[in-house]
Write a protein that holds these residues in place. Sequence first.
Motif, PDB file in Angstrom:
ATOM      1  N   GLU A  11      83.338  52.737  14.081  1.00 39.76           N
ATOM      2  CA  GLU A  11      82.573  53.330  15.959  1.00 39.76           C
ATOM      3  C   GLU A  11      81.414  52.654  15.518  1.00 39.76           C
ATOM      4  O   GLU A  11      80.100  53.408  15.094  1.00 39.76           O
ATOM      5  N   GLU A  13      77.715  53.051  17.440  1.00 39.64           N
ATOM      6  CA  GLU A  13      76.997  53.907  18.688  1.00 39.64           C
ATOM      7  C   GLU A  13      75.110  53.529  19.227  1.00 39.64           C
ATOM      8  O   GLU A  13      74.635  53.805  18.143  1.00 39.64           O
ATOM      9  N   SER A  14      75.525  52.745  19.935  1.00 45.67           N
ATOM     10  CA  SER A  14      74.146  52.936  20.652  1.00 45.67           C
ATOM     11  C   SER A  14      73.389  51.596  19.624  1.00 45.67           C
ATOM     12  O   SER A  14      72.196  51.719  18.962  1.00 45.67           O
ATOM     13  N   SER A  30      77.512  48.709  22.049  1.00 51.31           N
ATOM     14  CA  SER A  30      78.380  49.874  20.644  1.00 51.31           C
ATOM     15  C   SER A  30      79.638  49.474  20.555  1.00 51.31           C
ATOM     16  O   SER A  30      80.399  48.432  21.925  1.00 51.31           O
ATOM     17  N   ARG A  32      84.104  49.022  18.527  1.00 46.81           N
ATOM     18  CA  ARG A  32      84.787  50.026  17.447  1.00 46.81           C
ATOM     19  C   ARG A  32      86.033  48.911  16.880  1.00 46.81           C
ATOM     20  O   ARG A  32      85.477  47.678  17.689  1.00 46.81           O
ATOM     21  N   GLY A  65      70.804  53.711  16.248  1.00 51.18           N
ATOM     22  CA  GLY A  65      72.360  54.168  16.704  1.00 51.18           C
ATOM     23  C   GLY A  65      72.573  54.053  14.963  1.00 51.18           C
ATOM     24  O   GLY A  65      71.688  54.668  14.276  1.00 51.18           O
TER      25      GLY A  65
END
Lengths: 230, 328
Positions: A11, A13-14, A30, A32, A65
Amino acid sequence: MRNSGAPFVIEMESLVLGYSQASPLNEPFSARLEGAGIHLIVGRNGAGKSTLIRTLAGLQAPLKGSIKWKGQLLSKASAKERGEGMAFMASTPPRTSGLRVAEVLDLMSPTIALRDQTLRQVGATPWLDRRLSSLSDGQAQRVMLARALLQQTPWIVLDEPTAFLDAPSRTALRQTLLELSQTGVGMILASHDFHGLQGRDELTSIHALNASGWNALDRLHQATDWESQL
Amino acid sequence: MDRGMTVQQLFIVLGLGIVVQVLLHLAWGPISIDWLDAWSLIDSTDSLVLFHVRLPRVVTAMAAGSGLALSGLLLQTWFHNPLAGPSVLGISAGSSMGVALVLLTGLAWGWWGITSAAVLGGMLTLLLILLVSRRFQGSATLLIFGLMLSYVVGALVTVLQAEAAQDALQQFVFWGMGTFGQAPLKLSVVMLVMVLLAWKLVASKSRDLDAWTLGSLTAQSMGVDEKRLKYTVIGVTGVLAGIITAVCGPVAFLGLAIPHLVRLMCSERSHRLMIPLTILTGAFMALLADWGVRAPGLDGGGWPLNAVLSLLGGPMVVWVLFRKTWNA
């Protein structure tokens, strides 16, 4: 033969990539990645493909992030844990190593059977006793791919592994990668050279990386459609 | 493709060569020792010559040769650069700066003060190089940086020299020529023990060092702890090069040239074998070079060590430059 387990969920994220806070490469995004097969990341020169590959492998910190492997923050992982989760293949083979091919592969402590099987998979069997530095770039990249495979990780990230190869070596290595993608390993392949990959079933996902971030692309589309997204 | 001796043969030749040279160095000199008179070896001029002059000298030579050679190997692997070495990168110059500060400012700190200052100077220099080397693109930049560092430090030392008292200056100039013949026995043994400890530590990193030759990113992706390996390189190189420089002066060429001599003699490149071979070859070559120092003038009055080493080492480095690849 592989005992690495299925590719875990990665993942982002930001995420903001880059080397200096003054010049980030992209807007936060973001995303995945999950599942076996090839995850192709396309982008122009300088879009940050190499930086993304290093960041995903935990070899470089993001500017902002975070990245999670299996729900755990990658920044908290030890060197050993990183090495067990993801193998890395650089765009150029090593230039200053005097090791023999057998010595390079034995760094991963494989069984002889596994070593020989992997050499056959990548087509590097004849060079076992040669020095890495005596091989051509294309041959050395095959050895480095074998090394990455012998790390027996769920994921392998590849930073434009064909960028410096001649056309026949490039086609051959790409073919090898497509075959390997059927063995259950997850491969994240950064490349600006995606012609010949469009429409392939082995592609699990395709993403374009650019300054505005990250766009998922349709793998059924033609390469020319991807180009418009860069 | 492969040439040279087998590894076993090389180990035997080096081992025997070291033992024979040590015995000859101990036996030979302007004062002849009566080896058959056991009493005289314990108490008399003979024991003084043996334990205060010749034994410390061979121990110092072996420690310095192997310690500098090991430092050279570590630096060449870490920086992926065949021309790296403690003197090339300015680490020896940093150590010299420490020694100069102690000797020339008239601080009477003794051996331990000089040694600590040299270790500190060497490590600070290496830290500085590590700090800036991230920004270097090519391998030539690193070497030029080391060269410039040596010039700047050399200039600072010259300024200190201009300000120094006459006898301190004489002491410093003499130190700068390099010698294995100044350390007391205790200090030479301490040096040798440090080298053996460093050997043990570095040998445990053989796999990491091998992986490092594949590129720093690839090595880290294989689970090599970059920080830990870096601190091993800084620690071992800084301490060894620092102590050796303090005791023997800024010894030229051994660190850079010995690993290449090993590569010339044998085809093995894995650190599991390169480390012991480098250490033994370093000790062997230092003992060999010391004949050039001792022979012309008999015990101490001969040619300066750095002159002998430069005459031997200069052509070797040129040979390295002329080879197409350093691992051919």
